[in-house]
Scaffold this motif. Structure first.
Motif, PDB file in Angstrom:
ATOM      1  N   VAL A  29     -45.463  53.124 -48.003  1.00  0.00           N
ATOM      2  CA  VAL A  29     -45.624  52.427 -46.729  1.00  0.00           C
ATOM      3  C   VAL A  29     -47.117  52.255 -46.524  1.00  0.00           C
ATOM      4  N   VAL A  30     -47.535  51.015 -46.342  1.00  0.00           N
ATOM      5  CA  VAL A  30     -48.941  50.714 -46.062  1.00  0.00           C
ATOM      6  C   VAL A  30     -48.998  50.054 -44.697  1.00  0.00           C
ATOM      7  N   GLN A  76     -39.035  46.541 -46.190  1.00  0.00           N
ATOM      8  CA  GLN A  76     -39.135  46.469 -44.725  1.00  0.00           C
ATOM      9  C   GLN A  76     -40.520  45.968 -44.371  1.00  0.00           C
ATOM     10  N   SER A  77     -40.636  45.254 -43.260  1.00  0.00           N
ATOM     11  CA  SER A  77     -41.944  44.829 -42.783  1.00  0.00           C
ATOM     12  C   SER A  77     -41.925  44.737 -41.265  1.00  0.00           C
ATOM     13  N   LEU A  78     -43.127  44.840 -40.700  1.00  0.00           N
ATOM     14  CA  LEU A  78     -43.253  44.911 -39.244  1.00  0.00           C
ATOM     15  C   LEU A  78     -44.587  44.330 -38.819  1.00  0.00           C
ATOM     16  N   ILE A  79     -44.548  43.520 -37.775  1.00  0.00           N
ATOM     17  CA  ILE A  79     -45.762  43.109 -37.070  1.00  0.00           C
ATOM     18  C   ILE A  79     -45.525  43.364 -35.590  1.00  0.00           C
ATOM     19  N   ALA A  96     -47.183  46.636 -40.945  1.00  0.00           N
ATOM     20  CA  ALA A  96     -46.705  47.685 -41.846  1.00  0.00           C
ATOM     21  C   ALA A  96     -45.718  47.093 -42.843  1.00  0.00           C
ATOM     22  N   VAL A  97     -45.816  47.596 -44.068  1.00  0.00           N
ATOM     23  CA  VAL A  97     -44.960  47.115 -45.156  1.00  0.00           C
ATOM     24  C   VAL A  97     -44.438  48.311 -45.944  1.00  0.00           C
ATOM     25  N   PHE A 106     -49.653  47.518 -50.652  1.00  0.00           N
ATOM     26  CA  PHE A 106     -51.033  47.182 -50.295  1.00  0.00           C
ATOM     27  C   PHE A 106     -51.237  45.671 -50.276  1.00  0.00           C
ATOM     28  N   ALA A 107     -50.798  44.998 -51.334  1.00  0.00           N
ATOM     29  CA  ALA A 107     -50.998  43.553 -51.428  1.00  0.00           C
ATOM     30  C   ALA A 107     -50.274  42.812 -50.307  1.00  0.00           C
ATOM     31  N   ALA A 108     -49.025  43.160 -50.054  1.00  0.00           N
ATOM     32  CA  ALA A 108     -48.251  42.479 -49.016  1.00  0.00           C
ATOM     33  C   ALA A 108     -48.863  42.703 -47.637  1.00  0.00           C
ATOM     34  N   CYS A 109     -49.316  43.914 -47.359  1.00  0.00           N
ATOM     35  CA  CYS A 109     -49.912  44.208 -46.053  1.00  0.00           C
ATOM     36  C   CYS A 109     -51.202  43.400 -45.856  1.00  0.00           C
ATOM     37  N   GLU A 110     -52.024  43.346 -46.886  1.00  0.00           N
ATOM     38  CA  GLU A 110     -53.270  42.590 -46.785  1.00  0.00           C
ATOM     39  C   GLU A 110     -52.985  41.094 -46.624  1.00  0.00           C
TER      40      GLU A 110
END
Length: 163
Positions: A29-30, A76-79, A96-97, A106-110
């Motif tokens: 989780v990043v 999972q992802s969250l904004i 958060a991803v 890391f890549a998806a969160c960035e």
């Protein structure tokens, strides 16, 4: 994929715990938390007000999460993005991803954060000693977003060459 626009603060620990609950395949989780700074472009900032276009903003953020899930194996992802009046040190945004592996997370969160900064319809108004001013988009944010587009174009060309 969860998107929330709200005026209230958020509890990062609780949000991350909810993101990863009951999914034993999650290996990483990043998260990123954006805060209100007390200075911007050399000027003191005593407050910030964020405005958005309801409905359009949520859809824009959902689209960004969908793009991330198309590029990486996101589980999972969250904004969470706040609007309204904020003060220095207040939390503005949580991205958060959750994925199986850290590199993807890391890549998806960035990616999500870079696209959010350039594609989501938010408007910032800062309170400075000289008065109120609207905040323009930063060139550095545009460059950060562009590199993802360049990377996608390069990957597409590479795949076409392999066919």
């Amino acid at each position: 994929m969860v998107v929330r626009i709200q005026t209230a603060d958020f509890d990062v620990g609780a949000e991350l715990a909810a993101l990863r609950s009951n999914l034993p395949e999650i290996g990483a989780v990043v998260s990123f938390v954006g805060l209100v700074r007390d200075i911007n472009e050399g000027a003191e900032v005593s407050g910030l007000e964020l405005e958005h276009y309801p409905g359009m903003t949520e859809q824009s953020l959902q689209d960004i999460l969908t793009l991330a899930a198309q590029r990486w194996p996101v589980l999972q992802s969250l904004i969470i993005h706040r609007v309204g009046p904020l003060l220095p040190l207040d939390q503005i945004v949580l991205v958060a991803v959750a994925t199986r592996h850290r590199g993807d997370a890391f890549a998806a969160c960035e990616f999500i954060m870079d696209y959010l900064k350039t594609r989501a319809p938010f408007w910032k108004k800062e309170q400075t000693p000289e008065g109120v001013r609207w905040v323009d988009a930063r060139e550095s944010d545009e460059r950060a977003s562009q590199r993802w587009q360049d990377a996608a174009a390069a990957a597409s060309l590479s795949q076409q060459g392999a066919l």
